[in-house]
Design an enzyme around this catalytic site. Structure first.
Site, PDB file in Angstrom:
ATOM      1  N   VAL A 187       0.818  -1.220   0.000  1.00 20.91           N
ATOM      2  CA  VAL A 187       0.000   0.000   0.000  1.00 20.91           C
ATOM      3  C   VAL A 187       0.850   1.268   0.000  1.00 20.91           C
ATOM      4  O   VAL A 187       0.302   2.369  -0.050  1.00 20.91           O
ATOM      5  CB  VAL A 187      -0.978   0.049   1.193  1.00 20.91           C
ATOM      6  CG1 VAL A 187      -1.961  -1.099   1.126  1.00 20.91           C
ATOM      7  CG2 VAL A 187      -0.243   0.070   2.522  1.00 20.91           C
ATOM      8  N   LYS A 188       2.171   1.131   0.060  1.00 15.68           N
ATOM      9  CA  LYS A 188       3.035   2.300   0.075  1.00 15.68           C
ATOM     10  C   LYS A 188       3.177   2.881  -1.335  1.00 15.68           C
ATOM     11  O   LYS A 188       2.593   2.391  -2.297  1.00 15.68           O
ATOM     12  CB  LYS A 188       4.396   1.955   0.679  1.00 15.68           C
ATOM     13  CG  LYS A 188       4.348   1.481   2.130  1.00 15.68           C
ATOM     14  CD  LYS A 188       3.713   2.509   3.049  1.00 15.68           C
ATOM     15  CE  LYS A 188       3.998   2.260   4.527  1.00 15.68           C
ATOM     16  NZ  LYS A 188       3.608   0.950   5.030  1.00 15.68           N
ATOM     17  N   ILE A 189       3.999   3.913  -1.469  1.00 16.68           N
ATOM     18  CA  ILE A 189       4.037   4.685  -2.711  1.00 16.68           C
ATOM     19  C   ILE A 189       4.599   3.872  -3.870  1.00 16.68           C
ATOM     20  O   ILE A 189       4.099   3.920  -4.989  1.00 16.68           O
ATOM     21  CB  ILE A 189       4.813   5.990  -2.469  1.00 16.68           C
ATOM     22  CG1 ILE A 189       4.040   6.843  -1.442  1.00 16.68           C
ATOM     23  CG2 ILE A 189       5.014   6.776  -3.766  1.00 16.68           C
ATOM     24  CD1 ILE A 189       4.808   7.999  -0.870  1.00 16.68           C
TER      25      ILE A 189
END
Length: 387
Positions: A187-189
């Site tokens: 879910v991170k960048i």
């Protein structure tokens, strides 16, 4: 269900991972160094060391800085538990500094006041972990100045923040810290499925973290303590861990990194659209410091509960019932049962607890379209108007 976050996997990502599967190396090959070099060059750091999670990066960062029994690590209570747990892994004690009510990051004024008190009692921290919540960097210049005055080392927990900038430089450049940590959770960048990275401009810290991420074992004769027996020889010279990143993960990271700036720009555009569309609703939208360009990992609103007839929980549950995958980042660490056993109590950090009572993370990810965002906004409006 519209999730609060979602990875973006494209054909180029799949192709580069398949190339690794057909190669000679699935681990300890050329792709991890390639990924490390690419990230270091992108953010302007001297060294980058890939590991299997940001939690592992925090752990080896603390160990490299010499954190141990009898020492203190301070961080913010509004973070994932890993930002504090890394101190406990090293045998140190952990304490917290309350947040700035505007940025939700560790407050430099509160930090300064607490440091002055700690100096009187001989309990100054050895390490301060500054967490860039939601992607917005902390006021690192002020924290660094306090570090120079009171003698603590600084880790930037930039798990939310790769691709963001502070004072015109990419987060991770290390101007105001010893070590910066990135996360590559889905879910991170950008993602490597699971994975993390520690960046530093200090050669000795880089060498130590490199050793610790792979069992404390070396083949470098300069690091060995006695004579080399032969070309097969290695020595364990420290108690390390198996925190290595695989070639598959690194390949995915190399591919994702090419789209980093586009991802961050899209996240900022979506956040700006939320700001505009939510104007007039009884919510506080995220304030952005003019020195910063946030990675915008999360879009957190705070409910103005004195203006509505519904509770925080009712709004959250209503959004979930309408198919909006909201979340809450984060439950203050000092209120967790484990930390309560260590002596922390509700009321210890009032700004953090006030934030928790009002915060909701709305969906934000780079493939989100206007129609999906409009559904989130309509659902929020309906939830706030319920009675």
């Amino acid at each position: 269900m519209i999730p609060y976050g979602r990875q973006d996997i494209q054909q180029a990502d799949i192709d580069v991972v398949l190339d690794v599967l057909h190669s000679d190396f699935l681990t300890q090959g050329p792709m991890v160094p390639r990924f490390e070099q690419a990230v270091a060059e992108k953010v302007g750091a001297r060294h980058a060391l890939a590991v299997n999670s940001a939690t592992s990066a925090l752990h080896v960062a603390c160990l490299a800085l010499g954190l141990g029994e009898g020492d203190w690590l301070w961080t913010t209570p509004v973070t994932f538990v890993a930002s504090a747990n890394c101190g406990l892994y090293c045998g140190a004690q952990v304490d917290f500094v309350d947040i700035d009510p505007r940025t939700y990051n560790l407050c430099p004024r509160a930090l300064g006041a607490k440091l002055e008190q700690a100096e009187q009692t001989g309990r100054l921290p050895k390490v301060v972990v500054a967490v860039h919540l939601c992607g917005q960097p902390c006021k690192m210049e002020a924290i660094h100045a306090l570090g120079q005055r009171f003698g603590f080392r600084i880790i930037e927990d930039a798990s939310h923040a790769i691709g963001g900038q502070y004072q015109g430089e990419y987060i991770g450049s290390g101007r105001y810290s010893d070590i910066t940590v990135f996360s590559f959770h889905p879910v991170k960048i950008i993602t490597t499925a699971e994975g993390g990275m520690a960046l530093t401009n200090n050669d000795a810290l880089a060498s130590r973290m490199d050793l610790l991420r792979s069992h404390g074992v070396t083949r470098d004769p300069e690091l060995m303590t006695h004579e080399v027996d032969g070309p097969w020889y290695y020595q364990q010279v420290a108690l390390g861990f198996n925190y290595r990143m695989t070639e598959l993960q690194a390949a995915l990271g190399v591919s994702q990194l090419e789209r980093l700036d586009d991802y961050v720009a899209t996240r900022n555009a979506l956040a700006t659209r939320y700001d505009e569309q939510l104007a007039g609703l009884p919510v506080t939208t995220p304030w952005q410091h003019p020195d910063s360009y946030s990675g915008r990992h999360l879009y957190v609103i705070r409910l103005e509960l004195n203006q509505v007839r519904v509770t925080h929980r009712q709004v959250f549950e209503s959004l979930r019932e309408q198919g909006i995958g909201v979340n809450l980042h984060y439950i203050p660490v000092h209120t967790q049962p484990y930390y309560q056993q260590l002596g922390f109590r509700p009321g210890d950090f009032p700004e953090a607890e006030c934030y928790y009572a009002q915060a909701i993370s709305l969906p934000l990810y780079p493939t989100m379209n206007d129609t999906q965002q409009d559904l989130v906004i309509a659902a929020l409006r309906q939830s706030l108007e319920a009675s």
